[in-house]
Design a protein around this motif. Sequence first.
Motif, PDB file in Angstrom:
ATOM      1  N   ASN A 195      52.296  35.210  38.774  1.00 53.07           N
ATOM      2  CA  ASN A 195      53.391  36.161  38.561  1.00 53.07           C
ATOM      3  C   ASN A 195      53.023  37.550  39.083  1.00 53.07           C
ATOM      4  O   ASN A 195      53.874  38.259  39.609  1.00 53.07           O
ATOM      5  N   VAL A 196      51.766  37.935  38.924  1.00 49.88           N
ATOM      6  CA  VAL A 196      51.321  39.225  39.464  1.00 49.88           C
ATOM      7  C   VAL A 196      51.446  39.220  40.979  1.00 49.88           C
ATOM      8  O   VAL A 196      51.946  40.176  41.583  1.00 49.88           O
ATOM      9  N   GLU A 197      51.016  38.145  41.611  1.00 51.39           N
ATOM     10  CA  GLU A 197      51.118  38.053  43.070  1.00 51.39           C
ATOM     11  C   GLU A 197      52.580  38.051  43.510  1.00 51.39           C
ATOM     12  O   GLU A 197      52.935  38.688  44.500  1.00 51.39           O
ATOM     13  N   LEU A 198      53.433  37.376  42.770  1.00 51.62           N
ATOM     14  CA  LEU A 198      54.857  37.368  43.101  1.00 51.62           C
ATOM     15  C   LEU A 198      55.458  38.770  42.920  1.00 51.62           C
ATOM     16  O   LEU A 198      56.239  39.226  43.759  1.00 51.62           O
ATOM     17  N   ALA A 199      55.075  39.479  41.861  1.00 45.74           N
ATOM     18  CA  ALA A 199      55.544  40.854  41.655  1.00 45.74           C
ATOM     19  C   ALA A 199      55.090  41.747  42.804  1.00 45.74           C
ATOM     20  O   ALA A 199      55.858  42.574  43.309  1.00 45.74           O
ATOM     21  N   GLY A 212      58.736  30.866  38.308  1.00 42.83           N
ATOM     22  CA  GLY A 212      58.462  31.485  39.587  1.00 42.83           C
ATOM     23  C   GLY A 212      59.560  32.384  40.133  1.00 42.83           C
ATOM     24  O   GLY A 212      59.510  32.784  41.293  1.00 42.83           O
ATOM     25  N   ARG A 213      60.543  32.719  39.289  1.00 42.70           N
ATOM     26  CA  ARG A 213      61.634  33.598  39.732  1.00 42.70           C
ATOM     27  C   ARG A 213      61.866  34.688  38.688  1.00 42.70           C
ATOM     28  O   ARG A 213      61.633  34.487  37.504  1.00 42.70           O
ATOM     29  N   VAL A 214      62.323  35.842  39.156  1.00 43.38           N
ATOM     30  CA  VAL A 214      62.646  36.945  38.247  1.00 43.38           C
ATOM     31  C   VAL A 214      63.927  36.589  37.502  1.00 43.38           C
ATOM     32  O   VAL A 214      64.936  36.247  38.123  1.00 43.38           O
ATOM     33  N   ILE A 215      63.867  36.675  36.177  1.00 40.12           N
ATOM     34  CA  ILE A 215      65.071  36.445  35.379  1.00 40.12           C
ATOM     35  C   ILE A 215      65.583  37.748  34.761  1.00 40.12           C
ATOM     36  O   ILE A 215      66.748  37.843  34.391  1.00 40.12           O
ATOM     37  N   GLU A 216      64.680  38.727  34.663  1.00 38.48           N
ATOM     38  CA  GLU A 216      65.076  40.021  34.112  1.00 38.48           C
ATOM     39  C   GLU A 216      64.116  41.078  34.641  1.00 38.48           C
ATOM     40  O   GLU A 216      62.952  40.803  34.901  1.00 38.48           O
ATOM     41  N   GLN A 217      64.649  42.289  34.790  1.00 35.18           N
ATOM     42  CA  GLN A 217      63.835  43.404  35.291  1.00 35.18           C
ATOM     43  C   GLN A 217      64.288  44.676  34.597  1.00 35.18           C
ATOM     44  O   GLN A 217      65.478  44.886  34.392  1.00 35.18           O
ATOM     45  N   TRP A 218      63.313  45.506  34.231  1.00 35.83           N
ATOM     46  CA  TRP A 218      63.584  46.834  33.679  1.00 35.83           C
ATOM     47  C   TRP A 218      62.877  47.826  34.580  1.00 35.83           C
ATOM     48  O   TRP A 218      61.780  47.560  35.066  1.00 35.83           O
TER      49      TRP A 218
END
Length: 157
Positions: A4-8, A112-118
Amino acid sequence: MADNVELARQIFDEAWVHQSRRAYEQDYADDAVIHDPIEGALDKTEYDRRRRRFLRSIEILDLRPDRFIDGGEDVVVRYSMRARMRGPLLGIQPTGREGTIHGIVIFRFRDGRVIEQWQSWDTIHFLRQVGAVEAEPPAQRDSLAGWEEEPTGGHPI
């Protein structure tokens, strides 16, 4: 989850450094929600539209993630950006001046996908630096002005 860090890191790089739409098309769930303190809750299509409008308002001179914090399904990115205000921003006419933006993005991942972001960035600080809004008078700069001293015997909270 290190993945998840690498994906971010990849999303941040694609969306902001390379200003690509690919991340929103492929790395965000169809029903992802992006929370912005100014814009409110947005779906990924509307957020990307507003991101592109923001990118027309500023010229990114330098952008770097300062830190990634791995919280499992949540990944926090703290970043710094040096930018020039080249177009209208938040209804304010461009000044052509440079300033620094510091911000935080929190991604929540599932499968492996973003479901929410702040996200949050120091909007008023940037607008003051570029001369778009007046700085506060010196007497009002002390954020603790008017607070009483700590009571004896410990912390007030």
